[in-house]
Design an enzyme around this catalytic site. Structure first.
Site, short mmCIF file in Angstrom:
data_model
loop_
_atom_site.label_atom_id
_atom_site.label_comp_id
_atom_site.label_asym_id
_atom_site.label_seq_id
_atom_site.Cartn_x
_atom_site.Cartn_y
_atom_site.Cartn_z
N HIS A 1 39.51 34.17 38.97
CA HIS A 1 39.58 32.81 38.42
C HIS A 1 40.87 32.54 37.64
O HIS A 1 41.10 31.41 37.19
CB HIS A 1 38.37 32.60 37.50
N ASP A 2 41.68 33.60 37.44
CA ASP A 2 42.95 33.44 36.71
C ASP A 2 44.15 33.46 37.65
O ASP A 2 45.30 33.38 37.18
CB ASP A 2 43.15 34.59 35.71
N GLU B 1 38.73 44.45 31.99
CA GLU B 1 39.98 43.77 32.37
C GLU B 1 41.12 44.38 31.57
O GLU B 1 41.21 44.19 30.36
CB GLU B 1 39.86 42.27 32.07
N ASP C 1 35.77 41.26 29.40
CA ASP C 1 36.99 40.47 29.20
C ASP C 1 37.95 41.19 28.25
O ASP C 1 37.52 41.73 27.22
CB ASP C 1 36.55 39.14 28.56
N ASP D 1 29.63 38.17 32.32
CA ASP D 1 30.99 38.31 31.80
C ASP D 1 30.91 38.44 30.28
O ASP D 1 30.40 37.54 29.59
CB ASP D 1 31.81 37.06 32.18
#
Ligand code: TEU
Length: 567
Positions: free
Chosen positions: A338-339, A263, A205, A98
């Site tokens: 995970h969000d 993202e 990210d 990530d």
């Protein structure tokens, strides 16, 4: 090696803190991941994406990096990651790390240097600006931008008498991408460092917000309390951002046979997204769009969720499935990360009567989706949201806790009561996806022999991987079957075009996937009632590939029944 290996492999996202603990400290770690690689191989995924494991104060669970070349001791060591890379490759599993390069932790040496003085060589590696002054002369931030994690996006530094920008927590200062020296360090000392160790690519990210408007203009918002409204990136400098991502590709990515998934955040514009993922644009391989998964989130304040209809889900799903068709681009599909809250709670039902059927119906939707498929840890066994009776002190996420405290202190969103805030948290908190993976029915679900850093969902007794591995009718076994079919018919499942059938139907989602003369017909009932459906595409030559009920009847779908036909 197939230059576009990343198109046909399903990706499994691991959020390390809650995945598997090998040393009993209550936190997941790299050795715990290594111990499950055969489970992942048997599931049928081809790539794993590891959320950040770099050294970090863990304010934002690793998305606040203090050393990009060092693994945080909580997760293990650099040699553990090198072992993980090797063990993945032994099993023909690819591994993505990530890449969090919009900001660092304030504990990073770069920021410690930058804040030493205005003349420090690294001062312009971050965004610093002088204060503005109010009508009565009081000092205030340079503008009205707000953080995603509540409060102003600017933090005052007494020592150098300036503010620094942080679009996330105040301990996560934004990097100044206009600084060429900084970009070179990211390319050489971060990206190439890990690619040269054998990593097969990155999840990138917040890939759309590196470039800020250098004038730091006031954002024309109607709700000054809303971080979410500012999520429309008033601070974004889109054209410049395209330049940075193109440069990243030219200087690093194009030199490796690697995959990238960016993202996009709240970008709803497919034309913007296309400029990131069209291969001729030479930027990234694909991107996560949030139009679909953010349905029902409050806007401007995500913690004020609203009802949404299947028609909206069908519309955004089709929009983002078609934007790359015949467009030299590539899409990806996900419903969890995970969000996000768990997909069975948002798009299915965690009611015991409908939980299994709806998990399987969602799995059929995902498995027949075009583009690269992403599965989040625990999704394959139908893990559910945090129970509604958990008090706020059982939550751990900085975004959730900052929001709760901002309401408690009445520092923002003053129209919301604390109980209303808790209602929103119980629906959309990021912690719903962060409870420990439920491996078996032993204490703490087999996640740890110690005390878990966040509580395990008590339903692990009935929802866990071990029990489901031994049950051919389980959600896990269904996922394995679907991922096998996705490989068997990959041109149809992964590369096929998408067309709704009976698009106006408000209960059923049915569609055709086509590649050449081959066609799939998928019909999914997303309600708790039996419903007739359009069977006009089904003929006596059609073959029922998959159903999530024991005896499907002709033109009626039972609650959350799904079917996949080869036409
Ligand atoms: O998330 C980016 C982002 O926009 C977040 O605000 C996220 O969309 C929001 O929290 C959803 O409610 C990325 C990471 O996925 C997230 O975990 C990090 O907290 C964030 O960046 C900062 O690195």
């Amino acid at each position: 090696m197939n230059a576009e290996w990343w198109k046909n492999r399903a990706v499994y996202q691991i959020w390390p803190a809650s995945y598997k603990d090998s040393n009993g400290d209550g936190v997941g770690d790299i050795q715990g991941i290594i111990s499950t690689l055969d489970y992942l191989k048997e599931l049928g995924v081809g790539t794993i994406w590891l959320s950040p494991v770099f050294e970090s104060p863990q304010d934002d669970m690793g998305y606040d990096v203090s050393d990009y070349q060092k693994i945080d001791k909580m997760y293990g060591s650099n040699s553990d990651v090198e072992e993980l890379i090797e063990e993945c490759h032994k099993r023909d599993l690819k591994i993505l790390l990530d890449l969090v390069i919009n900001h660092t932790s304030s504990e990073h040496q770069w920021f410690k240097d930058s804040k030493k003085s205005k003349s420090n060589p690294r001062r312009n590696w971050y965004h610093w600006a002088p204060p503005a002054y109010g009508p009565d002369g009081q000092r205030c931030p340079p503008n009205n931008w707000r953080s995603y994690f509540s409060g102003s996006a600017w933090e005052w530094d007494e020592a150098t008498q300036e503010y620094y920008l942080h679009l996330f927590a105040k301990s996560m200062p934004d990097l100044n991408w206009e600084c060429e020296e900084l970009r070179e360090v990211i390319y050489e000392n971060v990206m190439k460092y890990w690619l040269d160790k054998g990593v097969d690519g990155f999840r990138i990210d917040t890939v759309t917000i590196y470039a800020k408007n250098p004038d730091y203009p006031y954002a024309p918002v109607t709700d000054p309390n809303s971080a979410w409204q500012l999520a429309s990136m008033h601070y974004r400098n889109q054209e410049r951002n395209f330049d940075f991502v193109r440069e990243m590709n030219e200087k690093v990515l194009s030199k490796y046979n690697c995959m990238t998934v960016g993202e996009f955040g709240p970008t709803r514009d497919t034309n913007v997204a296309l400029r990131y993922v069209k291969q001729s644009e030479k930027r990234i391989s694909m991107g996560f769009q949030f139009d679909t998964v953010f349905l029902g989130f409050g806007n401007p304040n995500k913690f004020e969720p609203v009802p949404f209809k299947l028609s909206e889900f069908k519309e955004t799903y089709a929009k983002w499935h078609k934007y790359v068709e015949n467009n030299d681009g590539w899409d990806c599909e996900f419903l969890e990360n995970h969000d996000l809250p768990r997909s069975v709670n948002r798009f299915g039902s965690d009611d015991p009567e409908f939980w299994e059927a709806s998990c399987k119906a969602l799995a059929m939707l995902e498995a027949t989706s075009s583009g690269t498929l992403f599965i989040y840890q625990g999704q394959e066994i139908g893990m559910t949201n945090i129970p509604k009776d958990w008090p706020i002190d059982e939550y751990r996420d900085i975004e959730t806790l900052n929001y709760y405290n901002s309401i408690k202190e009445k520092s923002s969103n003053s129209h919301i009561s604390l109980e209303k805030a808790m209602e929103g948290i119980r629906q959309v908190s990021r912690d719903h996806g962060r409870t420990p993976v439920q491996w078996n029915s032993s204490k703490h679900a087999g996640f740890t022999s110690g005390t878990p850093w966040i509580n395990v969902n008590k339903n692990y007794i009935s929802i866990n991987a071990e029990d489901q591995s031994n049950d051919e009718n389980s959600v896990l076994s269904f996922w394995k079957k679907l991922l096998h079919l996705r490989q068997k018919y990959l041109l149809l499942f992964i590369h096929g075009s998408f067309e709704h059938v009976d698009e106006k139907n408000t209960s059923i989602m049915s569609y055709i996937k086509q590649h050449g003369n081959s066609k799939l017909f998928v019909a999914l009932n997303f309600t708790k009632e039996s419903r007739n459906f359009d069977t006009s595409h089904i003929t006596k030559e059609s073959k029922l590939l998959v159903s999530n009920v024991s005896s499907p009847t002709d033109d009626t779908l039972l609650p959350y029944e799904g079917r996949i036909y080869l036409l």
